[in-house]
Design a protein around this motif. Structure first.
Motif, PDB file in Angstrom:
ATOM      1  N   ASP A 705      49.806  46.466  32.887  1.00 54.08           N
ATOM      2  CA  ASP A 705      50.162  45.067  33.127  1.00 54.08           C
ATOM      3  C   ASP A 705      51.005  45.035  34.390  1.00 54.08           C
ATOM      4  O   ASP A 705      52.150  45.487  34.392  1.00 54.08           O
ATOM      5  N   ARG A 706      50.464  44.485  35.456  1.00 53.79           N
ATOM      6  CA  ARG A 706      51.161  44.526  36.737  1.00 53.79           C
ATOM      7  C   ARG A 706      52.440  43.702  36.706  1.00 53.79           C
ATOM      8  O   ARG A 706      53.460  44.097  37.287  1.00 53.79           O
ATOM      9  N   THR A 707      52.402  42.577  36.052  1.00 48.28           N
ATOM     10  CA  THR A 707      53.605  41.739  36.004  1.00 48.28           C
ATOM     11  C   THR A 707      54.709  42.422  35.208  1.00 48.28           C
ATOM     12  O   THR A 707      55.873  42.462  35.627  1.00 48.28           O
ATOM     13  N   GLU A 708      54.355  42.971  34.054  1.00 47.03           N
ATOM     14  CA  GLU A 708      55.354  43.667  33.252  1.00 47.03           C
ATOM     15  C   GLU A 708      55.833  44.934  33.961  1.00 47.03           C
ATOM     16  O   GLU A 708      57.002  45.319  33.851  1.00 47.03           O
ATOM     17  N   TRP A 709      54.942  45.572  34.671  1.00 42.33           N
ATOM     18  CA  TRP A 709      55.319  46.757  35.440  1.00 42.33           C
ATOM     19  C   TRP A 709      56.318  46.396  36.533  1.00 42.33           C
ATOM     20  O   TRP A 709      57.320  47.103  36.724  1.00 42.33           O
ATOM     21  N   ALA A 710      56.062  45.318  37.242  1.00 37.54           N
ATOM     22  CA  ALA A 710      57.005  44.881  38.267  1.00 37.54           C
ATOM     23  C   ALA A 710      58.348  44.504  37.637  1.00 37.54           C
ATOM     24  O   ALA A 710      59.415  44.776  38.208  1.00 37.54           O
ATOM     25  N   ARG A 742      69.018  51.671  47.253  1.00 32.49           N
ATOM     26  CA  ARG A 742      68.133  50.976  48.193  1.00 32.49           C
ATOM     27  C   ARG A 742      66.940  51.859  48.576  1.00 32.49           C
ATOM     28  O   ARG A 742      65.823  51.357  48.746  1.00 32.49           O
ATOM     29  N   ASP A 743      67.174  53.151  48.708  1.00 30.53           N
ATOM     30  CA  ASP A 743      66.061  54.067  48.981  1.00 30.53           C
ATOM     31  C   ASP A 743      65.076  54.077  47.816  1.00 30.53           C
ATOM     32  O   ASP A 743      63.859  54.143  48.026  1.00 30.53           O
ATOM     33  N   LEU A 744      65.573  54.008  46.599  1.00 25.42           N
ATOM     34  CA  LEU A 744      64.687  53.929  45.441  1.00 25.42           C
ATOM     35  C   LEU A 744      63.870  52.637  45.479  1.00 25.42           C
ATOM     36  O   LEU A 744      62.667  52.634  45.161  1.00 25.42           O
ATOM     37  N   ALA A 745      64.495  51.534  45.871  1.00 24.38           N
ATOM     38  CA  ALA A 745      63.756  50.278  46.003  1.00 24.38           C
ATOM     39  C   ALA A 745      62.674  50.384  47.071  1.00 24.38           C
ATOM     40  O   ALA A 745      61.568  49.842  46.912  1.00 24.38           O
ATOM     41  N   ARG A 746      62.976  51.074  48.147  1.00 23.29           N
ATOM     42  CA  ARG A 746      61.958  51.256  49.180  1.00 23.29           C
ATOM     43  C   ARG A 746      60.780  52.066  48.644  1.00 23.29           C
ATOM     44  O   ARG A 746      59.618  51.759  48.929  1.00 23.29           O
ATOM     45  N   ARG A 747      61.063  53.114  47.862  1.00 22.82           N
ATOM     46  CA  ARG A 747      59.976  53.902  47.268  1.00 22.82           C
ATOM     47  C   ARG A 747      59.141  53.046  46.321  1.00 22.82           C
ATOM     48  O   ARG A 747      57.913  53.172  46.278  1.00 22.82           O
ATOM     49  N   PHE A 748      59.810  52.205  45.550  1.00 20.83           N
ATOM     50  CA  PHE A 748      59.063  51.317  44.653  1.00 20.83           C
ATOM     51  C   PHE A 748      58.177  50.355  45.444  1.00 20.83           C
ATOM     52  O   PHE A 748      57.050  50.048  45.036  1.00 20.83           O
ATOM     53  N   SER A 749      58.688  49.878  46.556  1.00 21.52           N
ATOM     54  CA  SER A 749      57.906  48.901  47.334  1.00 21.52           C
ATOM     55  C   SER A 749      56.628  49.524  47.885  1.00 21.52           C
ATOM     56  O   SER A 749      55.626  48.828  48.073  1.00 21.52           O
ATOM     57  N   LEU A 750      56.646  50.826  48.151  1.00 22.07           N
ATOM     58  CA  LEU A 750      55.450  51.475  48.675  1.00 22.07           C
ATOM     59  C   LEU A 750      54.303  51.457  47.672  1.00 22.07           C
ATOM     60  O   LEU A 750      53.142  51.579  48.053  1.00 22.07           O
ATOM     61  N   LEU A 751      54.630  51.321  46.389  1.00 26.48           N
ATOM     62  CA  LEU A 751      53.590  51.286  45.368  1.00 26.48           C
ATOM     63  C   LEU A 751      52.797  49.983  45.393  1.00 26.48           C
ATOM     64  O   LEU A 751      51.761  49.877  44.746  1.00 26.48           O
ATOM     65  N   PHE A 752      53.274  48.983  46.121  1.00 23.17           N
ATOM     66  CA  PHE A 752      52.556  47.707  46.242  1.00 23.17           C
ATOM     67  C   PHE A 752      51.699  47.669  47.504  1.00 23.17           C
ATOM     68  O   PHE A 752      51.220  46.614  47.887  1.00 23.17           O
ATOM     69  N   GLY A 753      51.486  48.822  48.144  1.00 22.58           N
ATOM     70  CA  GLY A 753      50.832  48.817  49.447  1.00 22.58           C
ATOM     71  C   GLY A 753      49.406  48.324  49.430  1.00 22.58           C
ATOM     72  O   GLY A 753      49.026  47.489  50.238  1.00 22.58           O
ATOM     73  N   LEU A 754      48.578  48.813  48.530  1.00 24.32           N
ATOM     74  CA  LEU A 754      47.172  48.434  48.476  1.00 24.32           C
ATOM     75  C   LEU A 754      46.979  47.219  47.574  1.00 24.32           C
ATOM     76  O   LEU A 754      47.784  46.945  46.681  1.00 24.32           O
ATOM     77  N   HIS A 755      45.891  46.501  47.806  1.00 21.73           N
ATOM     78  CA  HIS A 755      45.461  45.399  46.952  1.00 21.73           C
ATOM     79  C   HIS A 755      46.548  44.312  46.860  1.00 21.73           C
ATOM     80  O   HIS A 755      47.137  44.078  45.813  1.00 21.73           O
ATOM     81  N   GLN A 756      46.805  43.671  47.977  1.00 19.81           N
ATOM     82  CA  GLN A 756      47.840  42.647  48.019  1.00 19.81           C
ATOM     83  C   GLN A 756      47.522  41.475  47.096  1.00 19.81           C
ATOM     84  O   GLN A 756      48.424  40.924  46.471  1.00 19.81           O
ATOM     85  N   LEU A 757      46.265  41.111  47.010  1.00 22.77           N
ATOM     86  CA  LEU A 757      45.929  39.961  46.174  1.00 22.77           C
ATOM     87  C   LEU A 757      46.157  40.264  44.699  1.00 22.77           C
ATOM     88  O   LEU A 757      46.619  39.400  43.948  1.00 22.77           O
ATOM     89  N   GLN A 758      45.861  41.492  44.268  1.00 21.86           N
ATOM     90  CA  GLN A 758      46.088  41.834  42.869  1.00 21.86           C
ATOM     91  C   GLN A 758      47.571  41.972  42.557  1.00 21.86           C
ATOM     92  O   GLN A 758      48.003  41.700  41.438  1.00 21.86           O
ATOM     93  N   ASN A 759      48.357  42.399  43.528  1.00 22.31           N
ATOM     94  CA  ASN A 759      49.797  42.546  43.317  1.00 22.31           C
ATOM     95  C   ASN A 759      50.567  41.271  43.629  1.00 22.31           C
ATOM     96  O   ASN A 759      51.787  41.248  43.466  1.00 22.31           O
ATOM     97  N   ARG A 760      49.877  40.209  44.041  1.00 20.21           N
ATOM     98  CA  ARG A 760      50.563  39.024  44.556  1.00 20.21           C
ATOM     99  C   ARG A 760      51.412  38.354  43.489  1.00 20.21           C
ATOM    100  O   ARG A 760      52.600  38.073  43.696  1.00 20.21           O
TER     101      ARG A 760
END
Length: 978
Positions: A705-710, A742-760
């Protein structure tokens, strides 16, 4: 170079013709004067003169090409050209050695051995192999060999695997065709490679070892064949033991630097033998399959001279390894090898070897077990041998008496030993012999029943004494109870012991321990394991009944098993807070396995009737499991005392197993996804030890579940920031700990790199909930510490580059509305809102944040009607976004995005095959309607403040995008989104 090779072949042909004519001339000249034909002599002499002239012309032409082309091109910038030059030169020297086999030509190959490209170095080695393959040519290369031998020896550790393999093969040819060239030190650099993780390299090193160590002994004259074979095997044993002593003595890998190839030297003694046997199998299979010699040496009484305990141990290892290699033909675990498809001939040889070793070892195995039954390590390897037998030979060959002897030895081993490895090997062997498909099943089953009856009676007697006087038992009595229950538990892991009902007495022991804490920990650990296997076997019976549908399991059976599972899990939950770490760890492992088996997936696969057995852990159990994980996995460095390196590695593997067991519960939906926050918060700090496990969990849970995962990622960051503020106060945001978050947040943000519409939708939800958390109402309205969570906006800014521009605009509007309500009450303290400004800048479009008057307005705005429609749709979406609590976007916003990015989306579709980082960079740019095209001139006022701010923001976005391709590639490897 190909032209030069053609000239060399022509010159070789001319040289052969010239030599032939010279021989004919000499033969004619040797005849008597009466028989000599003068005309023929003159013709042969003229032919020889013409061939000589042609040869000189060819040599002059080849010399011109060599100096004009080769001299310049063997150092060409292109590695392919350098490789061609060296490959062709090898052909010249090999085929026309009379002219080219000189040091003036060989030196170019020697110099190129230092080339930076592995392809070129490989061609050099292959060229030299062709030269050293002939003993005559090798004798003419003494000067070259002495000059470049050191380099050739060092190349066995080349970083390119194929280059290292060919280097070892080259040294083998040098050893075979040149005497006393390779010293003992040179050979010592090659010998350890028989334990390399790459099988081609290990096999090449095995051939070198065979030729250096074994061939001289096996080919010695004046001794019988069996004596030579025996002497060769003793040399192999000496080499094996010496390499092991060198490892255990801390001498390191002699001759092996820390760079180059990874040498998979096993850390324990028994792992070496399988690696060495596999390395020697291609060249010394006949020696290693001489099982008559091996068993003869082991059963000699008195033992042969020089055959001590260590040598006997090594012989048994070689016996087990050679039997496995002969029947399976696969490399040992950890050795890299391609998938090997056996031919019909190889399969036939395997069948013949299996039959031969079975016929030879069935009568001797009980004798070997009887002789070495007191040595645990020897027994473990001897009990591996029956796995490769053709067991049908016991009945077809009328060998039942040897079966009875083997079963009797298994009983004796079970009674003598308490080591887990020995007991597990005995249990596996007994389980193999008790297969219902075998003709002698009744004999083996009767022996097993007698053994279990004996252990059950012994345990019942010892348990009674334990309950009668738990505090008065001596250490010996406690040891007997623990070892008996340990044997039962290990047997229960492979055999169905449900008729003996060991579950009830084990549960009584566990309950008594919870109430009185008088039962020793050794007994508790074995009781937990035995109860655990009892539940599994009972569930197995119910699954078999539901699959067969005749008869169906009764409701009473299901309720009884459900009650047993609940009571056992409750007891294990109590042991999670036990003072003994061993009991805690055993309870954790058992709980994670039970929750997986009795989890939500239990009714699937044709077992719908078992849905009542699904066990759902309560909140307290989930929190205790997470607390155990934090205390025993992530805080392990708090243990006092220095430990041995190997012990530390083993403990790390055990901690990784505990973490993997907990992660499986989250991935398969046994635990709530929010429980993963306790794991995700250690992603950066514990990346070296557990990064691969945590990252795999992140990718797998994203598919659920992408929303719950986020939301879980957001919860992780919230917990870390709250903990930091509680420990250090508001000044903690200026510490190094906040930078780690903040570095951990940056690492988490990299997981949203592909499929912008699905992660939107998930990204918008994450930002919206993060804004609410940052602007939480203060506990006391007059406190100056209100809005202490405002630095959380800096963490959210790390996720902003993953947003599409329309979502940035909506979130910016929502942020302004939320922040204005708090700004109105805190006039004059804008300096406290730096985090808000950072987050606001990350959401603002670059052109709006820093307008530049020098940008040429070549792109005309859209028609007024379209602009008005876009503005209305954006305004409507903004209002709906700020008024609703949901995270889903409205359809007018999607329409607006499509209209504004239509040209940009077409460009993306045309460039789908580009790299991930480039496509993500394009997606992170502003819409095409707001940026200048490539044909537009660059702004002239490069020193303006707006231009500098724009450049700085683009650099920040570029940094985020540059690190993304690594994560994106790993996501593709783990599985792309559907």
């Amino acid at each position: 170079m190909k032209l030069m090779t053609g000239l060399v072949r022509v010159a070789l042909s001319v040289s052969l013709q010239k030599d032939n004519s010279q021989r004919q001339y000499e033969a004619e000249q040797a005849k008597g004067s009466s028989c000599r034909a003068l005309g023929k002599l003159e013709g042969l002499l003229e032919q020889h003169r013409e061939l000589q002239e042609k040869q000189e012309e060819l040599e002059n032409l080849m010399n011109a090409i060599f100096k004009g082309v080769f001299i310049h091109r063997y150092r060409d910038l292109m590695p392919e050209i350098r490789a061609i030059c060296i490959e062709e030169m090898g052909q010249w020297i090999e085929h026309y050695s009379n002219s080219f086999l000189t040091d003036s030509y060989l030196k170019y190959i020697g110099w190129t051995l230092h080339d930076k490209q592995g392809e070129v170095r490989l061609k050099c080695l292959l060229a030299l192999q062709g030269l050293y393959h002939s003993q005559e040519r090798a004798a003419r290369m003494e000067l070259f060999t002495s000059r470049f031998k050191e380099r050739m020896v060092s190349m066995v550790l080349d970083k390119e695997p194929q280059v290292a393999v060919e280097a070892v093969r080259l040294l083998t040819l040098i050893f075979q065709n040149m005497d006393d060239v390779l010293t003992d030190s040179d050979c010592a650099s090659v010998f350890p490679l028989v334990y390399a993780s790459s099988r081609p390299l290990a096999a090449a090193a095995g051939e070198f070892l065979y030729n250096k160590l074994l061939v001289p002994t096996m080919c010695a004259r004046g001794t019988a064949g069996k004596q030579r074979t025996r002497a060769a095997f003793q040399l192999l044993l000496a080499f094996f033991i010496e390499s092991e002593v060198r490892q255990q003595g801390g001498g390191g890998r002699r001759g092996l630097p820390r760079q180059g190839h990874d040498i998979a030297l096993p850390t324990q003694f028994h792992d070496h033998a399988s690696y060495l046997v596999d390395s020697l199998w291609d060249c010394a299979a006949a020696l290693l399959k001489d099982w008559q010699l091996l068993t003869g040496l082991l059963l000699e009484d008195p033992p042969a001279e020089g055959l001590g305990d260590r040598e006997e141990n090594s012989l048994i290892m070689f016996l087990a390894a050679s039997v496995r290699q002969a029947t399976e033909g696969q490399p040992p675990v950890g050795r890299i090898s391609g998938k090997k498809v056996l031919s019909a001939r190889e399969r036939k040889v395997q069948v013949e070897d299996r039959l031969r070793l079975t016929q030879h070892l069935i009568p001797l195995l009980p004798l070997l077990l009887a002789k070495f039954s007191a040595d645990a390590e020897k027994v473990v390897y001897l009990l591996e041998v029956p796995r490769y037998f053709d067991l049908t030979l016991y009945s077809s060959g009328r060998l039942e008496k040897h079966l009875e002897l083997l079963l009797a030895q298994l009983w004796e081993v079970m009674e003598k030993h308490t080591d887990c490895e020995v007991l597990e090997a005995t249990s596996r062997t007994l389980h193999m012999l008790c297969s219902p498909e075998l003709a002698f099943y009744s004999r083996a089953d009767f022996a097993r029943s007698r053994l279990v009856d004996h252990l059950a009676d012994k345990f019942q007697h010892e348990e009674t004494e334990l309950f009668q006087s738990p505090g008065c038992l001596e250490n010996e009595d406690v040891y007997c109870v623990a070892t008996t229950l340990k044997r039962i538990a290990i047997l229960h892991s492979a055999h169905d012991l449900t008729p003996w009902n060991f579950f009830d007495p084990c549960i009584r022991l566990l309950r008594h321990t919870v109430d009185t804490e008088e039962i020793p920990k050794q007994v508790v650990i074995s009781a937990i394991s035995c109860s655990y296997f009892s539940l599994y076997w009972e569930l197995s019976h119910l699954c078999a009944a539901t699959a067969a549908s005749d008869p169906l399991p009764r409701q009473e059976q299901l309720l009884s098993l459900k009650q047993k599972v609940a009571s056992f899990c409750s007891l294990c939950q109590n042991y999670l807070v036990d003072m003994d770490p061993g009991v805690q760890e055993q309870a954790f492992v058992v709980l994670t396995d039970l929750l997986m088996i009795f989890g939500p997936q239990l009714p699937y696969g044709g077992h719908r009737l078992l849905h009542e057995l699904v066990y759902e852990p309560d909140v307290a159990l989930q929190s205790q499991l997470a607390g155990f994980l934090v205390d025993h996995v992530f805080n392990h460095d708090q243990v006092e005392g220095s430990q041995d390196e190997m012990l530390q590695i083993e403990e790390l593997h055990q901690r990784r197993k505990l973490l993997a067991g907990f992660c499986k519960l989250i991935i398969y939906g046994v635990l709530e996804l929010s429980a993963a926050s306790d794991i995700f918060k250690h992603y950066s700090k514990a990346y070296n030890d557990y990064g691969d496990i945590i990252k795999a969990t992140l990718n797998e849970t994203r598919q659920i579940d992408r929303t719950e995962w986020a939301h879980t990622l957001l919860l992780t960051l919230q917990q870390l920031l709250t903990q930091l503020l509680l420990e250090q106060g508001p000044v903690g945001v200026h510490s190094a700990a906040f930078l780690e978050i903040r570095d951990l947040a940056r690492r988490f943000s990299l997981l949203f790199g592909l499929h912008q519409l699905q992660n939107r939708s998930a990204l918008v939800t994450l930002h919206k909930d993060g804004i609410k958390f940052a602007f939480q109402e203060p506990v006391a309205s007059d406190s100056r510490l209100d809005l202490v969570h405002l630095p959380f906006l800096e963490l959210l800014s790390e996720f902003s580059p993953r947003l599409v521009p329309p979502d940035k605009a909506l979130l910016l509007s929502y942020l302004k509305k939320i922040s204005q309500a708090h700004l109105s009450f805190r006039r004059g303290e804008e300096h406290l809102w730096a985090s808000l400004l950072v987050y606001q800048r990350s959401l603002s479009p670059q052109e709006e944040a820093a307008p530049s008057p020098d940008v040429p307005a070549q792109q005309k705005p859209g028609p007024p009607a379209k602009r008005r429609h876009l503005d209305e749709s954006l305004g409507h979406s903004d209002a709906s976004f700020s008024s609703t609590s949901g995270s889903r976007l409205q359809s007018p916003l999607l329409t607006s995005t499509t209209l504004r990015k239509k040209g940009h989306l077409a460009a993306q579709l045309l460039g789908q095959e580009d790299s991930g980082s480039e496509s993500e960079f394009v997606q992170s740019q502003p819409p095409q309607g707001h940026k200048a095209s490539r044909s537009q001139p660059q702004p002239k006022n490069r020193g303006s403040l707006g231009w500098q701010l724009g450049r700085l923001t683009l650099m920040e976005v570029g940094e985020a995008v540059v690190e993304e391709p690594e994560t994106s590639e790993e996501e593709v490897a783990l599985g792309k989104d559907s």
